[in-house]
Design a protein around this motif. Structure first.
Motif, short mmCIF file in Angstrom:
data_model
loop_
_atom_site.label_atom_id
_atom_site.label_comp_id
_atom_site.label_asym_id
_atom_site.label_seq_id
_atom_site.Cartn_x
_atom_site.Cartn_y
_atom_site.Cartn_z
N UNK A 170 0.84 -1.20 0.00
CA UNK A 170 0.00 0.00 0.00
C UNK A 170 0.88 1.25 0.00
N UNK A 171 0.41 2.32 -0.62
CA UNK A 171 1.16 3.57 -0.53
C UNK A 171 1.14 4.11 0.89
N UNK A 172 2.05 4.99 1.21
CA UNK A 172 2.12 5.56 2.55
C UNK A 172 3.55 5.81 2.96
N UNK A 173 3.74 6.23 4.19
CA UNK A 173 5.08 6.48 4.73
C UNK A 173 5.55 5.26 5.51
N UNK A 174 6.73 4.81 5.20
CA UNK A 174 7.28 3.59 5.81
C UNK A 174 8.62 3.89 6.50
N UNK A 175 8.90 3.10 7.53
CA UNK A 175 10.16 3.22 8.25
C UNK A 175 10.89 1.87 8.26
N UNK A 176 12.23 1.94 8.22
CA UNK A 176 13.08 0.76 8.32
C UNK A 176 14.25 1.12 9.21
N UNK A 204 15.77 7.54 -4.99
CA UNK A 204 16.41 6.35 -4.42
C UNK A 204 17.43 6.77 -3.37
N UNK A 205 17.87 5.79 -2.59
CA UNK A 205 18.82 6.11 -1.51
C UNK A 205 19.51 4.84 -1.04
N UNK A 206 20.73 5.00 -0.53
CA UNK A 206 21.47 3.94 0.16
C UNK A 206 21.63 4.35 1.62
N UNK A 207 20.60 4.19 2.46
CA UNK A 207 20.71 4.63 3.85
C UNK A 207 21.69 3.78 4.65
N UNK A 208 22.43 4.42 5.52
CA UNK A 208 23.37 3.71 6.38
C UNK A 208 22.83 3.60 7.81
N UNK A 209 21.69 4.23 8.06
CA UNK A 209 21.04 4.16 9.37
C UNK A 209 19.54 4.06 9.17
N UNK A 210 18.75 4.41 10.19
CA UNK A 210 17.29 4.36 10.05
C UNK A 210 16.81 5.12 8.82
N UNK A 211 15.79 4.56 8.16
CA UNK A 211 15.31 5.15 6.91
C UNK A 211 13.81 5.40 6.97
N UNK A 212 13.39 6.47 6.30
CA UNK A 212 11.98 6.82 6.18
C UNK A 212 11.73 7.18 4.73
N UNK A 213 10.66 6.64 4.15
CA UNK A 213 10.33 6.96 2.76
C UNK A 213 8.83 7.00 2.60
N UNK A 214 8.34 7.96 1.85
CA UNK A 214 6.92 8.04 1.53
C UNK A 214 6.71 7.53 0.11
N UNK A 215 5.97 6.44 0.01
CA UNK A 215 5.63 5.84 -1.28
C UNK A 215 4.30 6.43 -1.71
N UNK A 216 4.30 7.19 -2.79
CA UNK A 216 3.10 7.87 -3.25
C UNK A 216 2.16 6.92 -3.97
N UNK A 217 0.86 7.26 -3.94
CA UNK A 217 -0.14 6.44 -4.63
C UNK A 217 0.13 6.40 -6.13
#
Length: 234
Positions: A170-176, A204-217
């Motif tokens: 689902x679209x939305x904001x996700x954390x890893x 795109x990104x190569x995060x080295x720590x906690x990541x947050x991304x908003x996946x649009x509809x």
């Protein structure tokens, strides 16, 4: 040259990057019985009525073509061995490599796009492509890129590969939490198509720590490799 080295060469010159024989379908037409039997030859078998427009029989060839698969290993000529369209391979544990090429020379300059896959991948083979190559992948199934449905997930593995927005997730904001393994690489990508060329990447990104991304509809796909699990937060 190994598959990995090809991918590395291509991606270093573009953006950040993570890190099929076809079942030939033949429509067999029904042959009409010859019309030269005399009166003493007995009753003729009734001719089969043509399939009504829109009937299941008329739709079957189109449905079979849609479900045509590409084997997971091989080199295929586009338009002959494999038809243009969007395909999906899933359950890859590593070692899967695919490539879209503009000719059959096998040279690096002929590569349009390629990827090393862990998990799932979608790829759109264009009508202008000449060759599609797949090595050590699970078989590819044809999919409709416009189709919706399913039960989109709001939690998924950070090693899932490429996922379709609105169908797989689902679209939305996700954390890893970032890289799944200490010292490992985590990569995510929002994409507007499964072409895998530079123009298909939204971000795109190569995060080295906690990541947050908003996946649009409006995003078509989300790719994630080497990351800790993603969970929707908003």
């Amino acid at each position: 040259m190994s598959h990995t080295s090809r991918t590395s060469w291509i991606t270093r010159h573009t953006k950040l990057t993570g890190c099929g024989a076809v079942l030939a379908l033949m429509t067999v037409g029904a042959c009409a019985a010859p019309d030269g039997a005399g009166e003493d030859s007995g009753p003729k078998p009734a001719a089969s009525a043509p399939a009504a427009k829109g009937s299941d029989a008329a739709q079957k060839p189109a449905e079979e073509k849609k479900k045509a698969a590409v084997r997971g290993s091989g080199t295929f000529e586009v338009g002959k061995d494999v038809q243009p369209g969007t395909y999906r391979s899933s359950g890859n544990g590593g070692g899967c490599y695919w490539e879209r090429s503009k000719d059959s020379s096998g040279e690096i300059d002929s590569i349009i796009a390629n990827d090393n896959v862990v998990g799932a991948s979608y790829v759109t083979i264009a009508a202008t492509d000449k060759i599609f190559k797949s090595s050590d992948c699970k078989d590819w199934e044809a999919v409709d890129p416009q189709a919706a449905g399913g039960s989109p997930k709001t939690e998924f593995s950070g090693k899932a590969g490429m996922l379709k927005v609105g169908t797989d997730i689902a679209p939305g904001t996700y954390k890893s939490a970032g890289p799944a393994e200490e010292g490992g690489g985590c990569y995510w990508e929002r994409a507007k198509s499964a072409g895998h060329d530079v123009d298909s990447i939204i971000a795109n990104e190569n995060p080295t720590g906690p990541a947050v991304v908003t996946i649009a509809a409006g995003d078509a796909y989300f790719k994630t490799t080497g990351c800790a699990d993603w969970k929707k937060s908003g």
